[in-house]
Write a protein that holds these residues in place. Structure first.
Motif, PDB file in Angstrom:
ATOM      1  N   PRO A 186      11.106   8.191 -14.381  1.00 44.75           N
ATOM      2  CA  PRO A 186      10.187   7.956 -13.266  1.00 44.75           C
ATOM      3  C   PRO A 186       9.258   9.137 -13.019  1.00 44.75           C
ATOM      4  O   PRO A 186       9.567  10.269 -13.362  1.00 44.75           O
ATOM      5  N   GLN A 187       8.089   8.855 -12.431  1.00 47.99           N
ATOM      6  CA  GLN A 187       7.125   9.877 -12.068  1.00 47.99           C
ATOM      7  C   GLN A 187       7.156  10.089 -10.564  1.00 47.99           C
ATOM      8  O   GLN A 187       7.702   9.281  -9.818  1.00 47.99           O
ATOM      9  N   LYS A 188       6.514  11.170 -10.092  1.00 48.83           N
ATOM     10  CA  LYS A 188       6.602  11.539  -8.681  1.00 48.83           C
ATOM     11  C   LYS A 188       5.225  11.700  -8.031  1.00 48.83           C
ATOM     12  O   LYS A 188       5.068  12.463  -7.094  1.00 48.83           O
ATOM     13  N   HIS A 189       4.233  10.975  -8.531  1.00 48.57           N
ATOM     14  CA  HIS A 189       2.874  11.171  -8.022  1.00 48.57           C
ATOM     15  C   HIS A 189       2.528  10.253  -6.857  1.00 48.57           C
ATOM     16  O   HIS A 189       1.661  10.575  -6.047  1.00 48.57           O
ATOM     17  N   LEU A 190       3.163   9.094  -6.761  1.00 50.06           N
ATOM     18  CA  LEU A 190       2.741   8.086  -5.801  1.00 50.06           C
ATOM     19  C   LEU A 190       2.895   8.561  -4.361  1.00 50.06           C
ATOM     20  O   LEU A 190       2.048   8.287  -3.518  1.00 50.06           O
ATOM     21  N   ALA A 191       3.960   9.287  -4.053  1.00 48.07           N
ATOM     22  CA  ALA A 191       4.185   9.755  -2.684  1.00 48.07           C
ATOM     23  C   ALA A 191       3.051  10.670  -2.238  1.00 48.07           C
ATOM     24  O   ALA A 191       2.568  10.571  -1.106  1.00 48.07           O
ATOM     25  N   ARG A 192       2.591  11.555  -3.138  1.00 48.75           N
ATOM     26  CA  ARG A 192       1.500  12.462  -2.791  1.00 48.75           C
ATOM     27  C   ARG A 192       0.215  11.680  -2.533  1.00 48.75           C
ATOM     28  O   ARG A 192      -0.509  11.963  -1.576  1.00 48.75           O
ATOM     29  N   LEU A 193      -0.068  10.700  -3.375  1.00 46.26           N
ATOM     30  CA  LEU A 193      -1.293   9.916  -3.213  1.00 46.26           C
ATOM     31  C   LEU A 193      -1.267   9.153  -1.889  1.00 46.26           C
ATOM     32  O   LEU A 193      -2.263   9.116  -1.163  1.00 46.26           O
ATOM     33  N   LYS A 194      -0.137   8.553  -1.562  1.00 42.16           N
ATOM     34  CA  LYS A 194      -0.033   7.824  -0.293  1.00 42.16           C
ATOM     35  C   LYS A 194      -0.193   8.771   0.892  1.00 42.16           C
ATOM     36  O   LYS A 194      -0.764   8.409   1.926  1.00 42.16           O
ATOM     37  N   GLU A 195       0.292  10.008   0.742  1.00 36.48           N
ATOM     38  CA  GLU A 195       0.162  10.981   1.822  1.00 36.48           C
ATOM     39  C   GLU A 195      -1.305  11.347   2.044  1.00 36.48           C
ATOM     40  O   GLU A 195      -1.760  11.482   3.185  1.00 36.48           O
ATOM     41  N   ILE A 196      -2.053  11.497   0.955  1.00 36.30           N
ATOM     42  CA  ILE A 196      -3.493  11.779   1.081  1.00 36.30           C
ATOM     43  C   ILE A 196      -4.211  10.611   1.742  1.00 36.30           C
ATOM     44  O   ILE A 196      -5.020  10.788   2.660  1.00 36.30           O
ATOM     45  N   LEU A 197      -3.920   9.394   1.280  1.00 39.38           N
ATOM     46  CA  LEU A 197      -4.558   8.202   1.844  1.00 39.38           C
ATOM     47  C   LEU A 197      -4.238   8.054   3.327  1.00 39.38           C
ATOM     48  O   LEU A 197      -5.097   7.701   4.138  1.00 39.38           O
ATOM     49  N   SER A 198      -2.982   8.316   3.667  1.00 37.30           N
ATOM     50  CA  SER A 198      -2.564   8.205   5.067  1.00 37.30           C
ATOM     51  C   SER A 198      -3.312   9.201   5.940  1.00 37.30           C
ATOM     52  O   SER A 198      -3.782   8.871   7.035  1.00 37.30           O
TER      53      SER A 198
END
Length: 296
Positions: A186-198
């Motif tokens: 698994p990768q760990k990028h999605l949480a960071r992207l969602k945090e930026i969008l939020s």
């Protein structure tokens, strides 16, 4: 039509209910504002079958051109958006369903072995279903079976849908478990992207700087720009403008003045708001309000 999301871009719309967590709908890209649906995500899995036309479909860091007869698997919690191609409409079938529709009981073997194996791996966010692969065509044929049941409503409709989706999931599982172990990490990028969008969503009506956004996710400005562009296929500034225009549309329909809307949505002047609005919508805010006022 305008897609509604929470501040972190999670879609608000319910996809079925607890008793039958499946939502089946016929969609037209032209029905959406700006002939596109914006970036969003949801815990449900989404299967798409293109019935006519074509669509540019983005999922996380991948861009697909989907044509009539093709389909797409979009994994749980994956960010995705879609855009009109060459000014032509696209008709497609969308099937969204919660993973529990496959596994039933929480922490059952069906969940931990067969479902979580796929849904928790960000690397497997999507898969284009094409004519070249026989098993892809089998899945597309099964999507067509669901469409037929959706239209005819047979007495065993819910069971038919459940059996077909379970069969599709089995094919996806056999494919993903056949991949090399190196591709199963698994990768760990999605949480960071969602945090930026939020963060952008929450502060879109204010003056936003790249320094603030980068500091919020603890990365440097250049990395923040590179990271965002890689996954969103647009710059942070372009996304902010796009979001502000999206946020202004309901206010125009409610009859608010252009001057007040510009201030409420983060534009420095009404003139600048009008300029950006015309770039994205192809008309002035006043003309848009005249055509859409009072409409949902």
């Amino acid at each position: 039509m305008q897609l509604q999301t929470e501040k972190d871009q999670k879609e608000i719309k319910k996809h079925g209910n607890y008793e039958f967590p499946v939502h089946i709908s016929l969609e037209k890209i032209q029905a959406y504002e700006q002939d596109s649906f914006p970036w969003h995500w949801h815990p449900e899995i989404e299967l798409t079958w293109i019935m006519s036309g074509q669509i540019e479909y983005l999922v996380n860091d991948r861009k697909y051109l989907l044509r009539a007869g093709e389909g797409l698997f979009c994994n749980s919690n994956s960010l995705h958006s879609g855009y009109m191609v060459e000014g032509a409409d696209c008709n497609y079938l969308s099937i969204t369903f919660h993973p529990r529709f496959i596994y039933g009981y929480e922490n059952s073997l069906l969940q931990t072995k067969y479902v979580d194996f796929i849904t928790t791996n960000e690397a497997w966010h999507s898969l284009k279903l094409q004519e070249a692969a026989d098993w892809h065509q089998e899945i597309i044929g099964q999507l067509q079976q669901i469409y037929h049941s959706f239209l005819t409503s047979p007495p065993d409709y819910e069971m038919q849908v459940h059996l077909i989706l379970t069969s599709i999931w089995q094919k996806l599982y056999l494919y993903y478990c056949s991949l090399p172990v190196s591709e199963q990490q698994p990768q760990k990028h999605l949480a960071r992207l969602k945090e930026i969008l939020s963060y952008i969503q929450e502060h879109s009506a204010q003056e936003l700087t790249l320094d603030e956004i980068a500091e919020h996710v603890n990365i440097c400005k250049s990395e923040c720009c590179r990271f965002f562009k890689k996954y969103m296929k647009m710059t942070i500034f372009e996304y902010i403008l796009f979001l502000r225009i999206q946020n202004s549309l309901p206010l125009l329909k409610e009859g608010e003045s252009v001057t007040k809307i510009a201030s409420m949505t983060g534009f420095s002047t009404p003139a600048y708001y009008g300029q950006i609005f015309k770039r994205y919508m192809g008309c002035s805010p006043i003309h848009y309000r005249k055509d859409h006022m009072g409409k949902n």
